[in-house]
Design a protein around this motif. Structure first.
Motif, PDB file in Angstrom:
ATOM      1  N   ILE A 113       0.843  -1.205   0.000  1.00 40.24           N
ATOM      2  CA  ILE A 113       0.000   0.000   0.000  1.00 40.24           C
ATOM      3  C   ILE A 113       0.874   1.249   0.000  1.00 40.24           C
ATOM      4  O   ILE A 113       0.615   2.206  -0.732  1.00 40.24           O
ATOM      5  CB  ILE A 113      -0.936   0.008   1.217  1.00 40.24           C
ATOM      6  N   LEU A 114       1.917   1.237   0.829  1.00 39.87           N
ATOM      7  CA  LEU A 114       2.838   2.371   0.884  1.00 39.87           C
ATOM      8  C   LEU A 114       3.453   2.645  -0.479  1.00 39.87           C
ATOM      9  O   LEU A 114       3.479   3.786  -0.945  1.00 39.87           O
ATOM     10  CB  LEU A 114       3.965   2.079   1.887  1.00 39.87           C
ATOM     11  N   ALA A 115       3.974   1.597  -1.102  1.00 38.65           N
ATOM     12  CA  ALA A 115       4.637   1.769  -2.390  1.00 38.65           C
ATOM     13  C   ALA A 115       3.678   2.292  -3.445  1.00 38.65           C
ATOM     14  O   ALA A 115       4.009   3.202  -4.208  1.00 38.65           O
ATOM     15  CB  ALA A 115       5.248   0.442  -2.840  1.00 38.65           C
ATOM     16  N   LEU A 116       2.469   1.739  -3.484  1.00 40.12           N
ATOM     17  CA  LEU A 116       1.506   2.160  -4.498  1.00 40.12           C
ATOM     18  C   LEU A 116       1.045   3.599  -4.266  1.00 40.12           C
ATOM     19  O   LEU A 116       0.691   4.309  -5.199  1.00 40.12           O
ATOM     20  CB  LEU A 116       0.295   1.226  -4.516  1.00 40.12           C
ATOM     21  N   GLY A 117       1.060   4.030  -3.004  1.00 38.49           N
ATOM     22  CA  GLY A 117       0.687   5.412  -2.704  1.00 38.49           C
ATOM     23  C   GLY A 117       1.695   6.430  -3.184  1.00 38.49           C
ATOM     24  O   GLY A 117       1.385   7.612  -3.326  1.00 38.49           O
ATOM     25  N   ILE A 118       2.914   5.987  -3.453  1.00 41.41           N
ATOM     26  CA  ILE A 118       3.973   6.884  -3.910  1.00 41.41           C
ATOM     27  C   ILE A 118       4.213   6.742  -5.407  1.00 41.41           C
ATOM     28  O   ILE A 118       4.456   7.722  -6.109  1.00 41.41           O
ATOM     29  CB  ILE A 118       5.270   6.611  -3.134  1.00 41.41           C
ATOM     30  N   LEU A 119       4.132   5.509  -5.896  1.00 39.23           N
ATOM     31  CA  LEU A 119       4.382   5.260  -7.314  1.00 39.23           C
ATOM     32  C   LEU A 119       3.285   5.868  -8.188  1.00 39.23           C
ATOM     33  O   LEU A 119       2.153   6.039  -7.731  1.00 39.23           O
ATOM     34  CB  LEU A 119       4.448   3.752  -7.569  1.00 39.23           C
ATOM     35  N   PRO A 120       3.620   6.200  -9.448  1.00 41.73           N
ATOM     36  CA  PRO A 120       2.612   6.775 -10.364  1.00 41.73           C
ATOM     37  C   PRO A 120       1.685   5.702 -10.927  1.00 41.73           C
ATOM     38  O   PRO A 120       1.606   5.469 -12.123  1.00 41.73           O
ATOM     39  CB  PRO A 120       3.485   7.409 -11.465  1.00 41.73           C
ATOM     40  N   ARG A 171       7.431  18.458 -13.723  1.00 41.08           N
ATOM     41  CA  ARG A 171       7.066  18.015 -15.066  1.00 41.08           C
ATOM     42  C   ARG A 171       8.147  17.126 -15.673  1.00 41.08           C
ATOM     43  O   ARG A 171       7.853  16.167 -16.391  1.00 41.08           O
ATOM     44  CB  ARG A 171       6.817  19.220 -15.976  1.00 41.08           C
ATOM     45  N   HIS A 172       9.414  17.436 -15.380  1.00 39.25           N
ATOM     46  CA  HIS A 172      10.521  16.710 -15.994  1.00 39.25           C
ATOM     47  C   HIS A 172      10.952  15.470 -15.206  1.00 39.25           C
ATOM     48  O   HIS A 172      11.474  14.519 -15.783  1.00 39.25           O
ATOM     49  CB  HIS A 172      11.735  17.631 -16.164  1.00 39.25           C
ATOM     50  N   HIS A 173      10.748  15.494 -13.875  1.00 42.23           N
ATOM     51  CA  HIS A 173      11.331  14.428 -13.060  1.00 42.23           C
ATOM     52  C   HIS A 173      10.316  13.693 -12.181  1.00 42.23           C
ATOM     53  O   HIS A 173      10.717  12.894 -11.325  1.00 42.23           O
ATOM     54  CB  HIS A 173      12.425  15.006 -12.154  1.00 42.23           C
ATOM     55  N   ALA A 174       9.018  13.935 -12.356  1.00 41.32           N
ATOM     56  CA  ALA A 174       8.010  13.319 -11.474  1.00 41.32           C
ATOM     57  C   ALA A 174       8.064  11.799 -11.528  1.00 41.32           C
ATOM     58  O   ALA A 174       8.024  11.127 -10.499  1.00 41.32           O
ATOM     59  CB  ALA A 174       6.613  13.806 -11.853  1.00 41.32           C
ATOM     60  N   LEU A 175       8.154  11.231 -12.722  1.00 45.93           N
ATOM     61  CA  LEU A 175       8.135   9.777 -12.859  1.00 45.93           C
ATOM     62  C   LEU A 175       9.344   9.144 -12.181  1.00 45.93           C
ATOM     63  O   LEU A 175       9.208   8.198 -11.392  1.00 45.93           O
ATOM     64  CB  LEU A 175       8.091   9.387 -14.343  1.00 45.93           C
ATOM     65  N   ILE A 176      10.529   9.682 -12.459  1.00 39.31           N
ATOM     66  CA  ILE A 176      11.756   9.111 -11.880  1.00 39.31           C
ATOM     67  C   ILE A 176      11.742   9.243 -10.362  1.00 39.31           C
ATOM     68  O   ILE A 176      12.082   8.305  -9.629  1.00 39.31           O
ATOM     69  CB  ILE A 176      12.997   9.821 -12.468  1.00 39.31           C
ATOM     70  N   THR A 177      11.317  10.418  -9.871  1.00 38.34           N
ATOM     71  CA  THR A 177      11.279  10.649  -8.427  1.00 38.34           C
ATOM     72  C   THR A 177      10.284   9.711  -7.750  1.00 38.34           C
ATOM     73  O   THR A 177      10.566   9.149  -6.685  1.00 38.34           O
ATOM     74  CB  THR A 177      10.891  12.108  -8.128  1.00 38.34           C
ATOM     75  N   SER A 178       9.118   9.529  -8.356  1.00 39.62           N
ATOM     76  CA  SER A 178       8.099   8.636  -7.786  1.00 39.62           C
ATOM     77  C   SER A 178       8.600   7.198  -7.737  1.00 39.62           C
ATOM     78  O   SER A 178       8.422   6.497  -6.745  1.00 39.62           O
ATOM     79  CB  SER A 178       6.809   8.708  -8.607  1.00 39.62           C
ATOM     80  N   LEU A 179       9.231   6.760  -8.819  1.00 40.99           N
ATOM     81  CA  LEU A 179       9.752   5.399  -8.858  1.00 40.99           C
ATOM     82  C   LEU A 179      10.835   5.191  -7.804  1.00 40.99           C
ATOM     83  O   LEU A 179      10.844   4.187  -7.088  1.00 40.99           O
ATOM     84  CB  LEU A 179      10.304   5.093 -10.257  1.00 40.99           C
TER      85      LEU A 179
END
Length: 200
Positions: A113-120, A171-179
């Motif tokens: 649950i924790l991981a999914l709450g942070i991941l996109p 906008r540029h780093h949201a995906l990498i930061t979330s992962l």
């Protein structure tokens, strides 16, 4: 400036000037968690930049709206899965993600649950799965609170530190930061679970 962007700016200015801004932000957070496909950060970052004195209040209201929506989703999974839950999963097009997450959740529970709450990844998957499985609601609420709190209070810290530049950074780093954030939290929680098992 295009007509669409001009309208968006006018709408944002009305929201920012409204006496009901906090209620509206909480409602938007609630709706984004349940069904809206638009990332709340597109509104939240400019609002935080324009309201530095209330930046932590904005983070708190956004987190609260998300938590309430998460509990509603949990309730749907627990009480209404065969009707509303199945329809909602099909409507959102998250059947494959839902099935994949169930195995992950069965193995890791709180950490999942924790991981999914942070991941996109749509958090609706975690909400419905937790409710359907009968996972303890207090533990679910705690995991959702930590995950979304990290997301929104972390964003508030970034805006207080870097100002409106955060929007471009996001906008540029949201995906990498979330992962990276999701992987880090998952590793820490799993490490603590293993340590607890060794001690006990």
């Amino acid at each position: 400036m295009t007509i669409a962007s001009r309208r968006a700016r006018v709408w944002f200015e009305k929201l920012n000037a409204s006496n009901h801004m906090l209620w509206l932000l909480g409602t938007l957070s609630f709706l984004e968690t349940i069904i809206l496909p638009i990332p709340l950060e597109l509104i939240l970052i400019p609002l935080m930049g324009a309201n530095r004195a209330r930046i932590w209040v904005l983070a708190m209201v956004t987190t609260a709206g998300c938590l309430l929506a998460s509990l509603l989703g949990y309730g749907v999974g627990m009480l209404l899965f065969q009707s509303v839950g199945v329809w909602f999963i099909e409507f959102m097009g998250i059947q494959q993600g839902f099935e994949t997450f169930q195995a992950f959740f069965d193995q890791y529970g709180f950490a999942a649950i924790l991981a999914l709450g942070i991941l996109p990844i749509p958090f609706q998957i975690a909400m419905i799965t937790a409710g359907l499985s009968g996972y303890p609601v207090l533990l679910f609420a705690l995991a959702a609170l930590i995950a979304r709190g990290l997301r929104y209070f972390g964003l508030a810290w970034l805006v207080s530190r870097f100002g409106r530049r955060v929007e471009q950074m996001w906008r540029h780093h949201a995906l990498i930061t979330s992962l990276a954030g999701g992987a880090l939290v998952l590793a820490v929680v799993l490490g603590l679970q293993r340590l607890a098992a060794l001690v006990m």
